[in-house]
Structure formats: structure tokens, C-alpha cells
Design a protein around this motif. Structure first.
Motif, PDB file in Angstrom:
ATOM      1  N   MET A  48       1.410   9.905  -5.174  1.00  0.00           N
ATOM      2  CA  MET A  48       1.406  11.061  -4.540  1.00  0.00           C
ATOM      3  C   MET A  48       2.591  11.953  -5.041  1.00  0.00           C
ATOM      4  O   MET A  48       2.864  13.234  -4.498  1.00  0.00           O
ATOM      5  N   ASP A  49       3.749  11.456  -5.690  1.00  0.00           N
ATOM      6  CA  ASP A  49       5.082  11.809  -5.837  1.00  0.00           C
ATOM      7  C   ASP A  49       5.636  12.450  -4.502  1.00  0.00           C
ATOM      8  O   ASP A  49       5.877  13.475  -4.481  1.00  0.00           O
ATOM      9  N   ILE A  50       5.539  11.649  -3.512  1.00  0.00           N
ATOM     10  CA  ILE A  50       6.370  11.946  -2.221  1.00  0.00           C
ATOM     11  C   ILE A  50       7.894  11.995  -2.568  1.00  0.00           C
ATOM     12  O   ILE A  50       8.567  11.388  -3.074  1.00  0.00           O
ATOM     13  N   LYS A  51       8.309  13.226  -1.742  1.00  0.00           N
ATOM     14  CA  LYS A  51       9.649  13.354  -1.525  1.00  0.00           C
ATOM     15  C   LYS A  51      10.302  13.406  -0.460  1.00  0.00           C
ATOM     16  O   LYS A  51      11.697  12.947  -0.451  1.00  0.00           O
ATOM     17  N   ARG A  52       9.576  13.527   0.532  1.00  0.00           N
ATOM     18  CA  ARG A  52       9.980  13.129   1.914  1.00  0.00           C
ATOM     19  C   ARG A  52       9.298  11.948   2.606  1.00  0.00           C
ATOM     20  O   ARG A  52       7.873  12.100   2.443  1.00  0.00           O
ATOM     21  N   ILE A  53       9.680  11.379   3.546  1.00  0.00           N
ATOM     22  CA  ILE A  53       9.030  10.187   4.270  1.00  0.00           C
ATOM     23  C   ILE A  53       9.428  10.092   5.975  1.00  0.00           C
ATOM     24  O   ILE A  53      10.847  10.261   5.931  1.00  0.00           O
TER      25      ILE A  53
ATOM     26  N   LYS B  76       0.790  -1.073   0.014  1.00  0.00           N
ATOM     27  CA  LYS B  76       0.012  -0.033  -0.075  1.00  0.00           C
ATOM     28  C   LYS B  76       0.827   1.097   0.034  1.00  0.00           C
ATOM     29  O   LYS B  76       0.598   2.084  -0.707  1.00  0.00           O
ATOM     30  N   LEU B  77       2.076   1.298   0.759  1.00  0.00           N
ATOM     31  CA  LEU B  77       2.863   2.377   1.041  1.00  0.00           C
ATOM     32  C   LEU B  77       3.541   2.872  -0.397  1.00  0.00           C
ATOM     33  O   LEU B  77       3.703   3.825  -0.841  1.00  0.00           O
ATOM     34  N   ARG B  78       3.874   1.664  -1.091  1.00  0.00           N
ATOM     35  CA  ARG B  78       4.522   1.738  -2.379  1.00  0.00           C
ATOM     36  C   ARG B  78       3.724   2.280  -3.269  1.00  0.00           C
ATOM     37  O   ARG B  78       4.195   3.185  -4.217  1.00  0.00           O
ATOM     38  N   SER B  79       2.460   1.943  -3.218  1.00  0.00           N
ATOM     39  CA  SER B  79       1.669   2.668  -4.415  1.00  0.00           C
ATOM     40  C   SER B  79       1.313   4.058  -4.026  1.00  0.00           C
ATOM     41  O   SER B  79       1.241   4.791  -5.005  1.00  0.00           O
ATOM     42  N   MET B  80       1.238   4.226  -2.762  1.00  0.00           N
ATOM     43  CA  MET B  80       0.715   5.759  -2.337  1.00  0.00           C
ATOM     44  C   MET B  80       1.977   6.719  -2.810  1.00  0.00           C
ATOM     45  O   MET B  80       1.480   7.796  -3.198  1.00  0.00           O
TER      46      MET B  80
END
Length: 454
Positions: free
Chosen positions: A343-348, A335-339
Motif C-alpha cells: 500500500m506504500d504506507i507513510k504513517r501508521i 502480514k503487516l510487513r506485506s501490507m
């Protein structure tokens, strides 16, 4: 060697490329372990890719019944049966009543006509079940010898305990043996896949955790693409001015940092500031929490001078909270990989990876944490991980899981109060402050007390 993809996400990494063609692979395990799901997923996914496949069932089940059981799985596309790429061959009792060699001749006649690339026989143990031990042995040896001439990947399933499998004739005549189990780990059930044999080919040993989802079987170890960008020398602010100074300007873009410390040391505060800093700069970020709910995360951020509710409303920040009691690590990673792609996440920021040690064996937990780090790196995401430690743990006790940088937060008694210190233990590819520095958590966030020269 001609290798065929298994079509099971993550399995080819363990197989080091796929299954040899031709070969006969036995997938064994107790009832409900996932044997039929793997077999079905392999042939239906391959037939979508224009391979010619055969699914042979010895349970005499009509296609309507199979469709009822499998229709919830995304790979199961019954329309493929009308294309000629997917062929369903039920072996009725009337065929078996004529004798097992009648079954074999009918099967070979179908194979000669269809010329499949991939064949499933599910379950093979039902064929010849009425034979005595010696007759069954001769039949299985003869059948598997004929399989070598079919020029196909043959996947057969069988219901076995591991002890039964070790002495089974089928395990001896198969080119490869995969065992599926459902084990209890820390009072939870965890599915594992183990390759016991793969003739003429290397593979990754050990038990590999997997999950069955609506997409089918997914191994937790997945093939990850290389990052699209070369290793970056650009610096990313941690959101804590003093930590940026200690790391010579912040962490490298696309790298991973581990923040270790006992409860109350300030891990979540630093991670929250890291995400808030990104939001203020227009970078999309995500807080993955197993500790605090969405509402708690927002309230705690506000208490240290960072109101991230605006970033959440604008879509710059997303909080993903999962109660540890509801956590299925494999599904969560999927799920995390898909999200993060969507969302084009840059920081986590992941808070707190200690939860995986409560859910898995130490070996599986270590592998899973490394998997998450690899997922983030392969997507060019700059990541922070919080790790809860015991109060008395020192820098020598810290497992950094191969992270690019590692920071230790410590608590110590100082007269009438508890003091806090921070030290950078490691920073790959960069000089850094090697001192142990005091810090305080104020209403404006973390304030690190540095020598005046810095």
C-alpha cells in the motif's frame, strides 16, 4: 569461513550469517515441533537457487506421500525433482536390513555421484535404532566423521526431549545443535527455536519465537533492510497543533513515537488524529488496532471531528483490526510487513502494544515491539505506538522500547472532574517542551493548553 544461508527467514540473523560449510547440524525437538518443515524448506529453497540438494528419508515414504503432506507449503516445488537440483533418496527397510553400514555405503555412493551442496537426513534417529547403546555410538561417530569429508552442509533431524538431547551422542558429534520447542506462555502455545551449539561461530543465544505458515518457518526476528533514505530532518505533523508546538514542529519523518497513558487518557484520540492528518495531506496511513473494530474506529474518529470514512473509501487509510484472542504475533507482523509495502504506507498507528505483554514473555514482547519499530523505520514510515499503563505509573516507570520519542498522558482529579496532562519525555535529535501541559478532548479533537508565549 564459508557460510551458507539457512534459507529460513530470520534464522541467518540469529546465526550471524548462516551455517558453516562443511558442517553437520542437528535439528532436534519433540514430535510436531517443525523439524521436517525446516529441513525441507532449507533444501527446496536452496535448490530453487540452483544449489544441488539431497533429501534422504529413513522412513521409507514414497514421494507421493511426502507430496501430500508438503504440497500446501509454498516452498515445496515437486518439479525440482526433475531438474537434478533436488534429489529424493528414500532409504528402504531392505537397505537397513542389510545392516547400517550398508546404508552408509549406499549413501556415500549417491553423494559421490550427485555431489550435493546441501544434504538432509530426516530423521537420523531412525537409523541405527535397533543397535545397542555402544554399537549406536560407534556408528554415529563414524557417520559424522564421514560427513566432514562430504564438503556439504548436512542437516539431520532427530526426535528428542531437551533432557534426552543433553546426553545424546548425536549432540556431541554434531557441529551445531538447534532445539525446537512448543512452550506454554500465558495459556497459549508458542514455538521457540534455540541454538544450543554452533562450533567455531558466534550466534544469538536464548529462545527465539517462530511461526509456521504456508510460507514455511519464519522467525519473528527478521533481517531488515536499511532505510532507503538517510535520517530525515523533515517534520511530520502529529495532527495535534499543541503537540506539534511542544515538539518544535512535529515528529521527524520516518521516526517512531510512543504515546503512553492509562485507559481513557487520550492515546487513541491522538493516534487517530495523526492518521487523519496524513489522509488530509494525501499520505497513506494505517491504523493497526487490537482495541477497537473497524466500525468503532470510524465512529470514534467522527466523534472528535475527523470523518476518516472518506479516506478509507479512497484508499488513503486502512484499518487493520485483530481480536487479541485470535492474535498470532509472528503471523501478524508478516502480514503487516506485506501490507505496508503493497500500500506504500507513510504513517501508521499501533493501538495498543500492551497486548503483546499478555501474549508473550516480557523478553519476547519487548523484542517483538522493537521488531515492529524496525520494520516501520526500514520502510521510511512515521509511526505512533499507544501503550496502556497503570494510573499510578510515572515517567520513570515507562519503558520506551528504544522509540525515537516518548509522550506521557496522565489523569488527575481536579475538584469535580478528571483533568488530563501531557508531557514530552524524550525526542531524539530535537529540543522539545519539557513542561507538563493540561489538555482536553473536545468535539474537534485534542486541545493542549499552552502558555501564551507559545
Amino acid at each position: 569461513m564459508n557460510l551458507m544461508r539457512s534459507e529460513i527467514l530470520g534464522l541467518d540473523k540469529i546465526l550471524k550469517g548462516g551455517f558453516p560449510r562443511p558442517s553437520a547440524i542437528l535439528i532436534a525437538g519433540p514430535a510436531g515441533s517443525g523439524k521436517t518443515t525446516i529441513a525441507m524448506q532449507s533444501v527446496f529453497t536452496a535448490s530453487e537457487k540452483k544449489e544441488v540438494c539431497m533429501y534422504v528419508t529413513s522412513l521409507n515414504e514414497p514421494i507421493a506421500m511426502v507430496n501430500n503432506f508438503m504440497s500446501k507449503l509454498s516452498f515445496y516445488n515437486i518439479s525440482l525433482l526433475s531438474t537434478g537440483n533436488m534429489n529424493y533418496i528414500p532409504i528402504g527397510t531392505e537397505t537397513l536390513d542389510k545392516g547400517i553400514y550398508s546404508f552408509m555405503w549406499n549413501l556415500e555412493e549417491s553423494i559421490e555421484k550427485i555431489k550435493p551442496d546441501r544434504i538432509v537426513i530426516d530423521p537420523i534417529t531412525a537409523i541405527g535404532s535397533t543397535l545397542d547403546k555402544e554399537a549406536k555410538r560407534r556408528f554415529y561417530y563414524d557417520l559424522f566423521l564421514r560427513m566432514k569429508k562430504w564438503d556439504a552442509l548436512v542437516i539431520a533431524t532427530g526426535e528428542f526431549t531437551k533432557e534426552e538431547l543433553m546426553t545424546s551422542d548425536l549432540s556431541h558429534v554434531s557441529d551445531g545443535v538447534i532445539y525446537l520447542s512448543d512452550d506454554e506462555v500465558n495459556k497459549r502455545r508458542v514455538r521457540h527455536l534455540e541454538i544450543l551449539k554452533l562450533r567455531g561461530q558466534g550466534y544469538r543465544t536464548g529462545k527465539h519465537p517462530f511461526t509456521i505458515t504456508d510460507e514455511g518457518v519464519i522467525l519473528h526476528k527478521q533481517e531488515l533492510p536499511e532505510p532507503d533514505m538517510p535520517y530525515s530532518t523533515n517534520r511530520v505533523s502529529t495532527g495535534v497543533a499543541g503537540l506539534d508546538t511542544m515538539t518544535e514542529g512535529g515528529v521527524f519523518e520516518g521516526s517512531t513515537m510512543l504515546i503512553s497513558g492509562s485507559c481513557g487518557a487520550g492515546k487513541t484520540t491522538i493516534g487517530t488524529q495523526f492518521i487523519a492528518e496524513g489522509g488530509s495531506s494525501g499520505e497513506k496511513g494505517m491504523i493497526v488496532s487490537f482495541v477497537e473494530s473497524d466500525k468503532q474506529t470510524v465512529n470514534n474518529a467522527r466523534s472528535i471531528g475527523h470523518d476518516i470514512s472518506g479516506h478509507i473509501a479512497s484508499g488513503l487509510v486502512r484499518v487493520l483490526y485483530t481480536n487479541p484472542s485470535d492474535l498470532e504475533a509472528g503471523e501478524h507482523a508478516i502480514k503487516l510487513r506485506s501490507m505496508i509495502k503493497e500500500m506504500d504506507i507513510k504513517r501508521i498507528f499501533v493501538d495498543d502494544i500492551h497486548v503483546f505483554n499478555d501474549l508473550m514473555t516480557p523478553f519476547d514482547a519487548k523484542d517483538h515491539i522493537k521488531l515492529l519499530a524496525d520494520i516501520f523505520r526500514s520502510n521510511g514510515i512515521t509511526a505512533m505506538f499507544a501503550q496502556r499503563t497503570d494510573v499510578n505509573e510515572t515517567m520513570q516507570d515507562i519503558n520506551d522500547y528504544g522509540m525515537d520519542s516518548s509522550v506521557l498522558l496522565s489523569l488527575r482529579e481536579e475538584e469535580a472532574k478528571t483533568g488530563k496532562t501531557i508531557s514530552v519525555l524524550k525526542m531524539r535529535g530535537s529540543a522539545h517542551d519539557t513542561g507538563i501541559r493540561q489538555f482536553e478532548v473536545r468535539s474537534s479533537g485534542v486541545d493542549i493548553i499552552l502558555p501564551s508565549s507559545q
